[in-house]
Design a protein around this motif. Structure first.
Motif, PDB file in Angstrom:
ATOM      1  N   UNK A 141       0.860  -1.187   0.000  1.00  0.00           N
ATOM      2  CA  UNK A 141       0.000   0.000   0.000  1.00  0.00           C
ATOM      3  C   UNK A 141       0.897   1.238   0.000  1.00  0.00           C
ATOM      4  N   UNK A 142       0.403   2.288  -0.657  1.00  0.00           N
ATOM      5  CA  UNK A 142       1.152   3.554  -0.674  1.00  0.00           C
ATOM      6  C   UNK A 142       0.777   4.347   0.576  1.00  0.00           C
ATOM      7  N   UNK A 143       1.754   4.545   1.466  1.00  0.00           N
ATOM      8  CA  UNK A 143       1.455   5.116   2.782  1.00  0.00           C
ATOM      9  C   UNK A 143       1.181   6.617   2.733  1.00  0.00           C
ATOM     10  N   UNK A 144       1.518   7.267   1.617  1.00  0.00           N
ATOM     11  CA  UNK A 144       1.210   8.700   1.509  1.00  0.00           C
ATOM     12  C   UNK A 144      -0.191   8.930   0.930  1.00  0.00           C
ATOM     13  N   UNK A 166       1.568 -11.804   0.878  1.00  0.00           N
ATOM     14  CA  UNK A 166       1.505 -10.886   2.012  1.00  0.00           C
ATOM     15  C   UNK A 166       1.287  -9.463   1.566  1.00  0.00           C
ATOM     16  N   UNK A 167       1.191  -8.560   2.554  1.00  0.00           N
ATOM     17  CA  UNK A 167       1.051  -7.143   2.233  1.00  0.00           C
ATOM     18  C   UNK A 167       2.169  -6.355   2.914  1.00  0.00           C
ATOM     19  N   UNK A 168       2.505  -5.219   2.291  1.00  0.00           N
ATOM     20  CA  UNK A 168       3.545  -4.331   2.810  1.00  0.00           C
ATOM     21  C   UNK A 168       3.099  -2.887   2.708  1.00  0.00           C
ATOM     22  N   UNK A 169       4.012  -1.997   3.067  1.00  0.00           N
ATOM     23  CA  UNK A 169       3.699  -0.557   3.093  1.00  0.00           C
ATOM     24  C   UNK A 169       4.933   0.180   2.604  1.00  0.00           C
ATOM     25  N   UNK A 178       3.082   3.656  10.752  1.00  0.00           N
ATOM     26  CA  UNK A 178       2.403   2.364  10.654  1.00  0.00           C
ATOM     27  C   UNK A 178       0.981   2.406  11.218  1.00  0.00           C
ATOM     28  N   UNK A 179       0.820   3.106  12.352  1.00  0.00           N
ATOM     29  CA  UNK A 179      -0.470   3.150  13.049  1.00  0.00           C
ATOM     30  C   UNK A 179      -1.613   3.630  12.144  1.00  0.00           C
ATOM     31  N   UNK A 180      -1.293   4.508  11.190  1.00  0.00           N
ATOM     32  CA  UNK A 180      -2.314   5.015  10.253  1.00  0.00           C
ATOM     33  C   UNK A 180      -3.024   3.851   9.542  1.00  0.00           C
ATOM     34  N   UNK A 208      10.171   5.332  16.535  1.00  0.00           N
ATOM     35  CA  UNK A 208       8.748   5.178  16.902  1.00  0.00           C
ATOM     36  C   UNK A 208       8.024   4.330  15.843  1.00  0.00           C
ATOM     37  N   UNK A 209       8.367   4.488  14.580  1.00  0.00           N
ATOM     38  CA  UNK A 209       7.713   3.691  13.532  1.00  0.00           C
ATOM     39  C   UNK A 209       8.090   2.209  13.651  1.00  0.00           C
ATOM     40  N   UNK A 210       9.336   1.942  13.983  1.00  0.00           N
ATOM     41  CA  UNK A 210       9.757   0.544  14.165  1.00  0.00           C
ATOM     42  C   UNK A 210       9.003  -0.049  15.367  1.00  0.00           C
ATOM     43  N   UNK A 211       8.900   0.757  16.432  1.00  0.00           N
ATOM     44  CA  UNK A 211       8.160   0.276  17.611  1.00  0.00           C
ATOM     45  C   UNK A 211       6.703  -0.048  17.257  1.00  0.00           C
ATOM     46  N   UNK A 212       6.051   0.856  16.545  1.00  0.00           N
ATOM     47  CA  UNK A 212       4.648   0.613  16.159  1.00  0.00           C
ATOM     48  C   UNK A 212       4.531  -0.650  15.297  1.00  0.00           C
ATOM     49  N   UNK A 213       5.459  -0.795  14.353  1.00  0.00           N
ATOM     50  CA  UNK A 213       5.397  -1.967  13.460  1.00  0.00           C
ATOM     51  C   UNK A 213       5.499  -3.258  14.277  1.00  0.00           C
ATOM     52  N   UNK A 214       6.421  -3.255  15.269  1.00  0.00           N
ATOM     53  CA  UNK A 214       6.645  -4.473  16.067  1.00  0.00           C
ATOM     54  C   UNK A 214       5.547  -4.710  17.099  1.00  0.00           C
ATOM     55  N   UNK A 215       5.163  -3.630  17.811  1.00  0.00           N
ATOM     56  CA  UNK A 215       4.282  -3.819  18.979  1.00  0.00           C
ATOM     57  C   UNK A 215       2.810  -3.630  18.658  1.00  0.00           C
ATOM     58  N   UNK A 216       2.486  -2.748  17.725  1.00  0.00           N
ATOM     59  CA  UNK A 216       1.068  -2.468  17.461  1.00  0.00           C
ATOM     60  C   UNK A 216       0.564  -3.250  16.250  1.00  0.00           C
TER      61      UNK A 216
END
Ligand code: HPA
Ligand code: ZN
Length: 339
Positions: A141-144, A166-169, A178-180, A208-216
């Motif tokens: 997916x295009x994150x912008x 699979x899917x990616x961003x 990532x949270x978006x 923070x983005x790495x944390x969100x990807x891993x934890x959220x």
């Protein structure tokens, strides 16, 4: 770097886990497709196309990358792009490739999702038959763009679920955490897709983005993610979850001032599943094996570490245990047969 080590790296059986099919568009194929589709290009020679490859960060790269895709129109064009890449990858020792594609970069300009997936999938089937290389597709997916647009794209992909692992961003990370996309990734997980996402190099909120990807989001893998080296807790978390990082040394040297070889080598020493990949090889002038060679040269790696990187590429791949064991045995045989 002796020629021996370069030859060793090229023949070493490996998986490629971070390559954007649209980033494999070589200028020669771009001209062929433009002619076939009656599209006029401003550049007339390969040298002129390469003149436009002036990148200093991710944003300036993406400004060259997206406009080039307009030559991709018919299923045959997508087929040719993917088959050319798989042919090059095969010659580089790649035995298995998990390849990103950006459907929104095509549907957004009027090319049907079906055209894109039909072309790419037919190349996967042909490459397996003619080259013996295995390949999978990962929908990015295009994150912008909005989360709603990403969700609509996921819905469009559901009838083709058996062709997408699979899917990616990807795309521009600034202000697009990532949270978006939490709901989109939760739905994708529920539909049976594996999950990965880009955490690009030296972004304003990399950690923070790495944390969100891993934890959220609880991804299965992270693309790039090299800035994790700055946070001991996240390094340990990624290790405990067995998360692989799909790193791209030559790409790093185009979108930042360095290859990040010291960081990659530190992560490797700390036991993270670091892998080496090409990202957008037509733009950065380096396919899979070139990236192994470049990293070995810059980080002073020897044969043993190249072998670990190749083993990691299969460990981080989305393979059954039986296929993983088969590929690890191939590496073992390759090393044992070395004169
Ligand atoms: N990052 C983000 N978007 C991209 C990349 C990348 O490495 N390559 C192609 N699109
Ligand atoms: Zn990428």
């Amino acid at each position: 770097m002796t020629t021996d080590l370069a030859a060793f790296a090229r023949g070493l059986p490996k998986a490629e886990l971070h390559v954007h099919l649209e980033g494999t568009l070589e200028p020669e194929l771009k001209f062929q497709l433009a002619a076939r589709n009656g599209i006029a290009l401003p550049e007339k020679t390969v040298a002129e196309v390469k003149q436009t490859y002036k990148f200093h960060d991710l944003t300036s790269f993406l400004q060259v990358y997206y406009p080039a895709m307009r030559v991709l129109q018919q299923a045959q064009d997508f087929h040719d792009l993917a088959f050319d890449y798989l042919t090059r990858a095969h010659a580089d020792g790649v035995r298995h490739a998990e390849m990103f594609f950006d459907p929104q970069a095509h549907t957004g300009r009027g090319v049907a999702f079906d055209t894109v997936i039909t072309g790419y999938h037919s190349a996967v089937v042909r490459a397996r038959r003619e080259l013996g290389i295995s390949a999978e597709l990962i929908l990015c997916f295009l994150r912008d763009h909005s989360a709603e647009y990403a969700m609509a794209t996921l819905m469009e992909a559901l009838p083709y679920r058996d062709r997408i692992i699979g899917v990616g961003l990807d795309s521009d990370e600034r202000g697009n955490p990532p949270r978006k996309f939490a709901d989109v990734f939760a739905r994708a997980r529920g539909e049976g897709f594996l999950l990965t996402m880009h955490c690009d190099i030296d972004q304003p909120d990399s950690i923070e983005h790495i944390r969100q990807a891993l934890e959220e989001i609880e991804v299965d893998r992270i693309d790039h993610g090299t800035n994790i080296v700055e946070d001991d807790r996240l390094v340990e978390l990624a290790k405990s979850k067995g998360i692989g990082l799909t790193c791209c040394p030559v790409s790093n040297s185009f979108v930042t001032e360095q290859m990040k070889s010291a960081e990659l080598s530190a992560l490797l020493d700390r036991g993270l599943t670091v892998t080496v990949n090409s990202d957008d090889p037509a733009y950065f002038g380096a396919y899979a094996a070139d990236n192994y060679v470049a990293l070995a040269r810059h980080a002073g790696l020897g044969i043993e570490q190249l072998v670990t990187l190749a083993e990691n590429s299969f460990r981080a791949a989305w393979l059954s245990k039986a296929r993983l064991d088969g590929f690890l045995a191939e590496i073992h045989d390759y090393v044992a047969a070395r004169p």
